[in-house]
Design an enzyme around this catalytic site. Sequence first.
Site, short mmCIF file in Angstrom:
data_model
loop_
_atom_site.label_atom_id
_atom_site.label_comp_id
_atom_site.label_asym_id
_atom_site.label_seq_id
_atom_site.Cartn_x
_atom_site.Cartn_y
_atom_site.Cartn_z
N GLU A 105 19.29 36.28 -1.95
CA GLU A 105 18.70 37.58 -1.65
C GLU A 105 19.65 38.47 -0.85
O GLU A 105 19.24 39.20 0.06
CB GLU A 105 17.36 37.43 -0.92
CG GLU A 105 16.24 36.98 -1.83
CD GLU A 105 14.86 37.37 -1.34
OE1 GLU A 105 14.74 38.39 -0.64
OE2 GLU A 105 13.90 36.64 -1.65
N HIS A 328 12.90 33.40 5.97
CA HIS A 328 13.09 31.97 5.72
C HIS A 328 13.92 31.38 6.85
O HIS A 328 14.68 32.10 7.52
CB HIS A 328 13.80 31.73 4.39
CG HIS A 328 12.97 32.06 3.19
ND1 HIS A 328 12.63 31.14 2.23
CD2 HIS A 328 12.41 33.23 2.78
CE1 HIS A 328 11.91 31.72 1.29
NE2 HIS A 328 11.76 32.99 1.61
#
Length: 499
Positions: A105, A328
Amino acid sequence: MCFIRLLHHHFINLYGGIPPWFGSSCLIVLLRRLCASVFTCSETPSSLVPIHSSASMANADSVSVRIFSLNCWGIRYLSKHCPERYRMLGQLLSKENHDLILLQEVWSEKDFLYLKQKLASSHLHSHYFKSGVIGSGLAIFSKHRIHDTFLYRYSLNGYPYMAHHGDWFGGKAVAMAVISLGSLTANVYVTHLHAEYSRDKDSYLPHRVVQAWELQQFIRHTSVGADVVILGGDLNMHPQDLGNRLLRSYTGLRDAYLETAKFDGCEDGITLIADNPFICKNGLAPFEKGIRIDYILFKGSPKTGIHCDSMSTTKGSVPNHPFPYSDHEALTAQLRLESHVPAEAGDDRQLKTHNFNAGNLAELVDIMTEARTEVKVGLHCAERMRYTAARTGVMGLALLFLELVIAAVPWLALGAEQPFPSTSFYLLAALCFAILLTTSLLYIFYTMEVKSLQGAEDQMRLAVGSLQEKLRGFHASQPLSDPQKPPEGPGPGAFDPEE
């Protein structure tokens, strides 16, 4: 002096003395080459200096590799505190001694270039993988030379009309880099699978299963000559989810969290924790503490053993900062690679890292059957949606044809007036045309989805047939090995998915 004595002894054994052609000039050349080789060896990077074990010094060398993996959540102008978090991440990575950094990402190439500049002194080699509309988001930084790279984009990746999820625009893929770790060749993979937005009603499950199937195929077929295989990334699957079991069972990849000798991190290794300020706790239900969906997986080869000495994760917010690096948690694994030199040819069987017995084959057949069932469910839904799009398109075409007929009435009947107001007529015509165009695009998209699901199901059907045949052959060969005493447990199988 020792070198000269050894050389003198060598010539005496071969020629009975020092030959006349060996003069002082030859001795000087040999000494220069010896000194050059010594200085060359002294320049070996410290992270790749072999560590000899006293128990296995004669047949094994060890190399330590430190791996970092993180889903950065780097959507510019949308992700919270994105520039600040990249600065924090750059400071962390420049201080830590990681051999490999696997990022997901990283949607903006500008952010990749910032990290590349920040890590220029510590990680000389890097690669950014481009795919889709906004990129694949995958990036690799390495201390060791990257010899080759390749990107495979998954055939299924969500729906374009689900713009608020955005997975389709990301071009989800698996990236591969061939890296030399000392004398070993490592195939390093980084990937990011489709997200799970609802545990109860997961409409993307067939897509994620197909992605896991394509991922394991890609790894198996591209890692044949590799000594070490390392996979890191956000799989968006729980440890016991279907796609995760399919990936690990078919490739023989081992989970660093389950294999590590020492762990320091969040409870149960979760990487999406409820205490993260960027996380919506309602999306984690029914898992109150969080979920584990990020992984570092690895496996060796018949010539190379691999062990996970330690593993750690970040634990929410960074000290002296009000927020963490990402939504995360980051993973760090310390792997130890042991290069074996078998003394006998028969040792190859003992060095295999992924042998199957009857129990493994039966379990893999069950996993494959479950995966086929899930793909068939997705195929049925895609065919139904394609039929709906076709039927809606036919209705739009019929309305458009009817409007054309109405528009032709004044031309056929002289003096007749237009039965509808011109504004309403043109608006209705534009609506019919928009419906026809939209349904045509949807029909094409659903046709592509149907073809991809059919292709994956056909491949799975062939794989299940091959597994069942090997399982029958395994059972048929069992009585021949010991006809008087049936085996008490499953023996080693002859099937290796690497073949």
